[in-house]
Write a protein that holds these residues in place. Structure first.
Motif, PDB file in Angstrom:
ATOM      1  N   ASN A 172      56.751  33.906  42.717  1.00 59.21           N
ATOM      2  CA  ASN A 172      55.446  34.533  42.916  1.00 59.21           C
ATOM      3  C   ASN A 172      55.098  35.478  41.773  1.00 59.21           C
ATOM      4  N   SER A 173      56.109  36.121  41.183  1.00 54.42           N
ATOM      5  CA  SER A 173      55.832  37.058  40.108  1.00 54.42           C
ATOM      6  C   SER A 173      55.284  36.337  38.876  1.00 54.42           C
ATOM      7  N   GLN A 174      55.675  35.095  38.650  1.00 52.83           N
ATOM      8  CA  GLN A 174      55.153  34.351  37.502  1.00 52.83           C
ATOM      9  C   GLN A 174      53.668  34.022  37.696  1.00 52.83           C
ATOM     10  N   LEU A 175      53.277  33.715  38.904  1.00 51.05           N
ATOM     11  CA  LEU A 175      51.879  33.408  39.169  1.00 51.05           C
ATOM     12  C   LEU A 175      51.005  34.648  39.074  1.00 51.05           C
ATOM     13  N   GLU A 176      51.541  35.785  39.465  1.00 50.09           N
ATOM     14  CA  GLU A 176      50.775  37.012  39.441  1.00 50.09           C
ATOM     15  C   GLU A 176      50.605  37.558  38.037  1.00 50.09           C
ATOM     16  N   ASP A 177      51.514  37.224  37.106  1.00 50.78           N
ATOM     17  CA  ASP A 177      51.429  37.728  35.743  1.00 50.78           C
ATOM     18  C   ASP A 177      50.294  37.080  34.951  1.00 50.78           C
ATOM     19  N   LYS A 178      49.916  35.842  35.290  1.00 49.23           N
ATOM     20  CA  LYS A 178      48.867  35.149  34.553  1.00 49.23           C
ATOM     21  C   LYS A 178      47.495  35.661  35.015  1.00 49.23           C
ATOM     22  N   PRO A 179      46.610  35.950  34.062  1.00 49.07           N
ATOM     23  CA  PRO A 179      45.264  36.399  34.470  1.00 49.07           C
ATOM     24  C   PRO A 179      44.484  35.240  35.091  1.00 49.07           C
ATOM     25  N   GLN A 180      43.744  35.545  36.106  1.00 54.12           N
ATOM     26  CA  GLN A 180      42.949  34.514  36.769  1.00 54.12           C
ATOM     27  C   GLN A 180      41.678  34.261  35.964  1.00 54.12           C
ATOM     28  N   GLN A 181      41.375  32.990  35.831  1.00 51.86           N
ATOM     29  CA  GLN A 181      40.192  32.617  35.068  1.00 51.86           C
ATOM     30  C   GLN A 181      38.962  32.744  35.957  1.00 51.86           C
ATOM     31  N   GLU A 182      37.956  33.466  35.470  1.00 50.37           N
ATOM     32  CA  GLU A 182      36.730  33.662  36.228  1.00 50.37           C
ATOM     33  C   GLU A 182      35.657  32.715  35.715  1.00 50.37           C
ATOM     34  N   SER A 183      34.800  32.303  36.614  1.00 48.96           N
ATOM     35  CA  SER A 183      33.690  31.443  36.221  1.00 48.96           C
ATOM     36  C   SER A 183      32.605  32.295  35.572  1.00 48.96           C
ATOM     37  N   GLN A 184      32.127  31.834  34.431  1.00 45.58           N
ATOM     38  CA  GLN A 184      31.061  32.542  33.748  1.00 45.58           C
ATOM     39  C   GLN A 184      29.904  31.584  33.540  1.00 45.58           C
ATOM     40  N   TYR A 185      28.708  32.101  33.714  1.00 41.92           N
ATOM     41  CA  TYR A 185      27.509  31.301  33.573  1.00 41.92           C
ATOM     42  C   TYR A 185      26.635  31.911  32.486  1.00 41.92           C
ATOM     43  N   ALA A 186      26.012  31.056  31.723  1.00 45.14           N
ATOM     44  CA  ALA A 186      25.095  31.538  30.692  1.00 45.14           C
ATOM     45  C   ALA A 186      23.800  32.001  31.349  1.00 45.14           C
ATOM     46  N   VAL A 187      23.384  33.199  31.016  1.00 46.24           N
ATOM     47  CA  VAL A 187      22.163  33.769  31.565  1.00 46.24           C
ATOM     48  C   VAL A 187      21.257  34.137  30.395  1.00 46.24           C
ATOM     49  N   ARG A 188      20.020  33.688  30.470  1.00 48.25           N
ATOM     50  CA  ARG A 188      19.069  34.003  29.424  1.00 48.25           C
ATOM     51  C   ARG A 188      18.697  35.475  29.507  1.00 48.25           C
TER      52      ARG A 188
END
Length: 83
Positions: free
Chosen positions: A2-18
């Motif tokens: 579990n510690s290996q999974l927690e060390d990686k940053p979670q990827q967030e969804s980003q959307y292009a906004v004008r």
């Protein structure tokens, strides 16, 4: 494990906004309300014409649709020839 999974940053969804500061706000011309009323008459006339065409008399339905198309042509002329 579990510690290996927690060390990686979670990827967030980003959307292009004008950016809002670059968006052009269209000006309302003096025929805006008139054009909206003509569009409403066109839509209502077209629906009424279709209902008459399919459920009553074909010729009367065609005439109602043609009259409603006159409203649309007037609206288009106002849009094209505005100042």
């Amino acid at each position: 494990m579990n510690s290996q999974l927690e060390d990686k940053p979670q990827q967030e969804s980003q959307y292009a906004v004008r950016p809002h500061h670059r968006m052009e706000i269209p000006e309302r011309d003096r025929y805006f309300k008139t054009r909206n009323i003509l569009n409403l008459l066109f839509v209502l006339g077209a629906i009424a014409g279709l209902l008459v065409y399919f459920y009553a008399n074909h010729n009367a339905g065609i005439i109602i649709i043609l009259v409603s198309m006159v409203f649309k042509v007037i609206e288009c002329c106002l849009r094209l020839f505005r100042r």
